[in-house]
Design a protein around this motif. Structure first.
Motif, PDB file in Angstrom:
ATOM      1  N   PHE A 532       1.021  -1.302  -0.016  1.00  0.00           N
ATOM      2  CA  PHE A 532       0.073  -0.409   0.035  1.00  0.00           C
ATOM      3  C   PHE A 532       0.573   1.421   0.481  1.00  0.00           C
ATOM      4  O   PHE A 532       0.502   2.064  -0.754  1.00  0.00           O
ATOM      5  CB  PHE A 532      -0.627   0.097   1.014  1.00  0.00           C
ATOM      6  CG  PHE A 532      -1.649   0.852   0.844  1.00  0.00           C
ATOM      7  CD1 PHE A 532      -2.909   1.182   0.322  1.00  0.00           C
ATOM      8  CD2 PHE A 532      -1.716   1.792   2.237  1.00  0.00           C
ATOM      9  CE1 PHE A 532      -3.017   2.469   0.949  1.00  0.00           C
ATOM     10  CE2 PHE A 532      -2.593   3.250   2.112  1.00  0.00           C
ATOM     11  CZ  PHE A 532      -3.937   3.794   1.395  1.00  0.00           C
ATOM     12  N   ASN A 535       2.719   1.761  -2.792  1.00  0.00           N
ATOM     13  CA  ASN A 535       1.739   2.192  -4.970  1.00  0.00           C
ATOM     14  C   ASN A 535       0.960   3.372  -4.850  1.00  0.00           C
ATOM     15  O   ASN A 535       1.724   3.840  -5.345  1.00  0.00           O
ATOM     16  CB  ASN A 535       0.747   1.405  -4.980  1.00  0.00           C
ATOM     17  CG  ASN A 535      -0.768   1.666  -5.123  1.00  0.00           C
ATOM     18  OD1 ASN A 535      -0.159   1.165  -6.305  1.00  0.00           O
ATOM     19  ND2 ASN A 535      -1.623   2.361  -5.286  1.00  0.00           N
ATOM     20  N   PRO A 537      -1.124   6.799  -3.122  1.00  0.00           N
ATOM     21  CA  PRO A 537      -2.409   7.451  -3.255  1.00  0.00           C
ATOM     22  C   PRO A 537      -2.613   7.754  -4.651  1.00  0.00           C
ATOM     23  O   PRO A 537      -3.270   8.838  -4.909  1.00  0.00           O
ATOM     24  CB  PRO A 537      -2.240   8.596  -1.893  1.00  0.00           C
ATOM     25  CG  PRO A 537      -0.877   9.030  -2.281  1.00  0.00           C
ATOM     26  CD  PRO A 537      -0.405   8.030  -2.920  1.00  0.00           C
ATOM     27  N   LYS A 538      -2.366   6.585  -5.321  1.00  0.00           N
ATOM     28  CA  LYS A 538      -3.190   6.877  -6.961  1.00  0.00           C
ATOM     29  C   LYS A 538      -4.300   6.731  -7.406  1.00  0.00           C
ATOM     30  O   LYS A 538      -4.713   6.363  -8.416  1.00  0.00           O
ATOM     31  CB  LYS A 538      -1.880   4.838  -7.179  1.00  0.00           C
ATOM     32  CG  LYS A 538      -0.304   5.554  -7.566  1.00  0.00           C
ATOM     33  CD  LYS A 538       0.653   4.726  -8.510  1.00  0.00           C
ATOM     34  CE  LYS A 538       1.842   4.787  -7.935  1.00  0.00           C
ATOM     35  NZ  LYS A 538       2.473   3.802  -8.395  1.00  0.00           N
ATOM     36  N   HIS A 543      -4.924   0.465  -4.824  1.00  0.00           N
ATOM     37  CA  HIS A 543      -5.272   1.122  -2.946  1.00  0.00           C
ATOM     38  C   HIS A 543      -6.079   0.830  -3.011  1.00  0.00           C
ATOM     39  O   HIS A 543      -6.828   0.849  -1.847  1.00  0.00           O
ATOM     40  CB  HIS A 543      -5.226   2.824  -4.524  1.00  0.00           C
ATOM     41  CG  HIS A 543      -5.226   3.360  -3.403  1.00  0.00           C
ATOM     42  ND1 HIS A 543      -4.228   4.643  -2.460  1.00  0.00           N
ATOM     43  CD2 HIS A 543      -6.145   4.431  -2.774  1.00  0.00           C
ATOM     44  CE1 HIS A 543      -4.890   5.332  -1.689  1.00  0.00           C
ATOM     45  NE2 HIS A 543      -6.063   5.437  -1.714  1.00  0.00           N
ATOM     46  N   SER A 544      -7.657   1.165  -4.012  1.00  0.00           N
ATOM     47  CA  SER A 544      -9.112   0.473  -3.525  1.00  0.00           C
ATOM     48  C   SER A 544      -8.777  -0.782  -2.810  1.00  0.00           C
ATOM     49  O   SER A 544      -9.659  -0.652  -2.010  1.00  0.00           O
ATOM     50  CB  SER A 544      -9.655   0.432  -5.260  1.00  0.00           C
ATOM     51  OG  SER A 544      -9.315   1.616  -5.238  1.00  0.00           O
ATOM     52  N   TRP A 578      -1.734  10.929   3.439  1.00  0.00           N
ATOM     53  CA  TRP A 578      -3.208   9.908   2.454  1.00  0.00           C
ATOM     54  C   TRP A 578      -4.710  10.450   3.483  1.00  0.00           C
ATOM     55  O   TRP A 578      -5.422  10.329   2.534  1.00  0.00           O
ATOM     56  CB  TRP A 578      -3.182   8.450   4.302  1.00  0.00           C
ATOM     57  CG  TRP A 578      -1.959   7.890   3.720  1.00  0.00           C
ATOM     58  CD1 TRP A 578      -1.815   7.181   4.463  1.00  0.00           C
ATOM     59  CD2 TRP A 578      -1.713   7.144   2.947  1.00  0.00           C
ATOM     60  NE1 TRP A 578      -0.593   6.513   4.103  1.00  0.00           N
ATOM     61  CE2 TRP A 578      -1.021   6.284   2.683  1.00  0.00           C
ATOM     62  CE3 TRP A 578      -1.582   6.977   1.026  1.00  0.00           C
ATOM     63  CZ2 TRP A 578      -0.033   5.957   2.506  1.00  0.00           C
ATOM     64  CZ3 TRP A 578      -1.696   6.257   0.724  1.00  0.00           C
ATOM     65  CH2 TRP A 578      -0.231   5.501   1.002  1.00  0.00           C
ATOM     66  N   THR A 581      -8.200   9.791   5.270  1.00  0.00           N
ATOM     67  CA  THR A 581      -8.282   8.565   5.155  1.00  0.00           C
ATOM     68  C   THR A 581      -9.016   7.639   5.736  1.00  0.00           C
ATOM     69  O   THR A 581     -10.189   6.356   6.115  1.00  0.00           O
ATOM     70  CB  THR A 581      -7.675   7.899   4.072  1.00  0.00           C
ATOM     71  OG1 THR A 581      -7.224   8.908   2.826  1.00  0.00           O
ATOM     72  CG2 THR A 581      -8.248   6.804   3.046  1.00  0.00           C
TER      73      THR A 581
END
Length: 705
Positions: A532, A535, A537-538, A543-544, A578, A581
């Motif tokens: 995570f 990767n 915050p793409k 990410h999802s 983030w 989030t």
């Protein structure tokens, strides 16, 4: 009109030319009597209404028929008058001549409802189709593009009359070639894009018979079905309306039923076919039998099993597959799965899938009975499916093998053989899949095939977690399976990382404390959050997937996992990139701690709390304050109170132990224990297994005290 019981006359009307009969919809006929009484006759089925309407039309004068057709045109909401269509049902169809092509087209084009039936009836009664097709030959010789376009529209309109008997007549041996010839001249296609259907059917379509079919009527039915499918899927896919498309599908369906029933009830035919199949399978990789003959044999068996899906009654399908299995169907497929030719392997896997779709117990019984027939202690057929999933060069076959295993392992389709079959699979086959997953064995030389197999294994393991209960739990504990799967997150391929996360999500999704304790003890969120963070915050699928996993834990209030996540990875969650989030997760953690510190009155008991109890609660609320919470300048007094609390804590705990039964557990007193508490006693057991499972003896966190 007479009554059904006593046959007495209920109503009597004389049909004459001065009565204006009208047909409303498909089942109602209305008219007006001379004494100005309006009457209506309603039929249960449209066939009865059509029969009476035809009798009325025969007894009335032509002018009355024309008037009735005009009324019908108004009811059907047709746009604009069509004089040719209005007169064709009462007069003879136009003469079949080149000069009348536009008139002929007007008789069949843009008809709806009852007029289609009348037009199709006229074509049958006057033998109009052969005349039209003979005229097409003349027009084609003249090479008149305008006339050929008109012929195309006429033949297409005849198909769109949606009359099953007329369509079968058009696809008969006598007429089908000219019909397809006329349909070659589609005005919407340029000349260079025009498809020569007749050339394709004559030169490229070859009817192969692995076993000669002696029944002439059955052969004609097979040819008819092919032409109907060709007409629907190749010639007129853009022009067919829903009604005609449904009629063609219905004709094909019932033809398939007749074909399958005729073939599998022919003992001589089935015996000859399986004799050839056994010869080909016994020498699967030998050159003594031509490869094309082997292909034809297995492809014919595949087509026959495919058509068997059209058998409407379950008993018919059961009889069909039972007959094939008695003749050695699974032995043949097992041999063909090892063939070097991909087409043969694919066909064999398709045949096995057809049997599984009918009843997975058939193949499951064969697997269980195989050990008794062979001297080897293993189950070679099932192991070959697992190995084929890992090593086959065709991804399509790998996918078929994975789906086959999934259906075999589905407990909902198992009966008395459930325990025996699952025990056999975990003992003899699961290790092969895990070794292929880690690459220790059966590693494919092609990275794409290797990862494709790993992806399917992850999906299969997730299915096992969801459906197999204690067996997969024991296997995970014994083999550290989750750690092995999460190693796939180190690969650069995103779809492989997602496959590992989906398996982990299945473990968490069961909301089973066994998996939760296992995850916490082995810190299995580390690889998930490493991926995570890498990767970033793409906003992509990876990410999802991680966010959905954490959100699921929060919504379902998995207390132990929430505590573990916040206390262990709070620095990750507080990173500025983030945003907000993870604020809901942190808020949930606060709420749970507050719930522990200040339980509801219903849980605290009816008696008023003592001063000592109140002091403990105050101290506990400070003790369980979130580690990530920032201190302010107003906390000095609280620090003094907290220091006083810790000084008296040991005395409170000793007094509490004296009043607590020795059989109670520490875990039951703390809904979300901190990770430091769980590791305070290195000798304590970390798992509490199911009391109902003999493989997992019950133990509690205080059993070693």
């Amino acid at each position: 009109m007479r009554g059904e019981e006593d046959s007495r006359i209920i109503m009597e009307t004389r049909v004459s030319s001065d009565l204006a009969f009208q047909r409303q919809g498909e089942t109602i006929i209305t008219w007006n009597e001379p004494d100005s009484i309006d009457l209506a006759l309603s039929f249960q089925e449209s066939d009865g209404a059509s029969m009476i309407w035809d009798l009325i039309a025969q007894h009335q004068a032509p002018s009355a028929n024309v008037h009735a057709d005009e009324q019908l045109a108004e009811q059907e909401d047709e746009i604009g008058p069509n004089p040719a269509a209005q007169t064709m049902t009462s007069e003879a169809l136009p003469a079949v001549e080149i000069g009348n092509l536009s008139v002929i087209l007007g008789c069949f084009q843009d008809l709806t409802g009852y007029r289609r039936e009348r037009a199709a009836m006229a074509v049958h009664q006057q033998s109009y189709l052969p005349k039209i097709l003979q005229l097409f030959e003349v027009v084609e010789d003249l090479e008149s593009k305008e006339h050929l376009t008109t012929m195309y529209n006429i033949v297409k309109s005849l198909v769109l009359l949606n009359d099953s008997s007329l369509i079968e007549l058009m696809m008969s041996d006598e007429h089908y070639m000219n019909v397809f010839g006329a349909l070659e001249y589609d005005p919407e296609l340029a000349d260079k894009l025009r498809v020569s259907h007749r050339q394709f059917l004559q030169s490229q379509v070859v009817f192969k018979q692995v076993v000669p079919i002696e029944n002439a009527a059955l052969l004609a039915r097979i040819h008819l079905n092919f032409r109907l499918s060709y007409l629907k899927d190749v010639v007129l896919p853009r022009s067919l309306d829903d009604a005609t498309f449904g009629t063609l599908n219905t004709l094909i369906f019932f033809n398939n039923v007749e074909i399958v029933q005729a073939l599998y009830t022919d003992d001589k035919f089935m015996s000859d076919m399986f004799r050839i199949l056994h010869e080909c399978s016994s020498q699967a990789n030998s050159d003594s039998i031509p490869l094309q003959r082997k292909r034809d044999a297995v492809l014919f068996l595949q087509e026959l099993c495919s058509l068997a899906k059209t058998l409407q009654q379950v008993t018919q399908r059961q009889s069909f597959y039972s007959g094939l299995i008695d003749k050695g169907l699974f032995d043949i497929c097992a041999s063909f799965l090892e063939h070097s030719d991909a087409i043969i392997r694919m066909s064999a896997s398709e045949i096995l899938m057809y049997t599984l779709q009918h009843s997975s117990s058939l193949l499951r019984n064969y697997v269980m009975a195989e050990k008794q027939k062979t001297a080897t202690p293993d189950y070679p057929f099932l192991k070959s499916i697992c190995v084929r999933l890992l090593t086959d060069d065709e991804t399509g076959i790998q996918g078929q093998m994975a789906e086959m295993l999934r259906q075999l392992l589905d407990p909902e389709t198992m009966e008395a053989q459930k325990d025996e079959f699952l025990s056999m699979f975990y003992e003899h086959c699961m290790d092969d899949l895990v070794l292929g997953l880690t690459g220790e064995k059966y590693s494919h030389k092609n990275p794409h095939n290797r990862n494709f197999a790993r992806q399917h294994i992850c999906e299969l393991l997730a299915f096992c977690v969801q459906t197999h209960g204690y067996r997969i739990k024991y296997y995970i504990l014994r083999n550290n399976l989750v750690e092995k799967v999460l190693k796939l997150t180190k690969l650069k391929d995103t779809y492989m990382r997602l496959a590992a996360i989906r398996f982990f999500r299945a473990c968490v999704g069961g909301k089973d404390e066994f998996y939760n304790r296992y995850i916490i003890k082995n810190k299995l969120f580390d690889p998930i959050l490493d991926v995570f963070k890498e990767n970033g915050p793409k906003g992509n699928l990876l990410h999802s997937a991680v966010l959905e996993l954490i959100e699921f834990i929060r919504k379902e209030t998995l207390k132990s996992l929430i505590s573990h996540l916040v206390e262990t990875y709070v620095s990750v969650f507080q990173e500025p990139r983030w945003g907000k989030t993870f604020e809901p997760l942190l808020l949930k953690y606060d709420q749970l701690r507050e719930h522990v510190a200040n339980p509801p009155a219903s849980m605290a008991g009816a008696a008023a709390p003592s001063s000592a109890s109140t002091e403990r609660q105050r101290g506990r609320s400070r003790r369980f304050a979130p580690r990530w919470a920032n201190k302010t300048g107003d906390d000095d007094d609280d620090d003094e109170d907290q220091e006083a609390y810790f000084n008296a804590e040991e005395d409170d705990e000793d007094a509490h132990k004296e009043n607590t039964p020795t059989t109670s557990t520490t875990a039951s007193r703390n809904p979300i224990p901190s990770s430091s508490q769980s590791q305070s006693n290195p000798n304590s057991k970390q798992y509490s297994y199911s009391d109902t499972n003999p493989l997992f003896p019950s133990s509690s966190s205080s059993s070693s005290s």
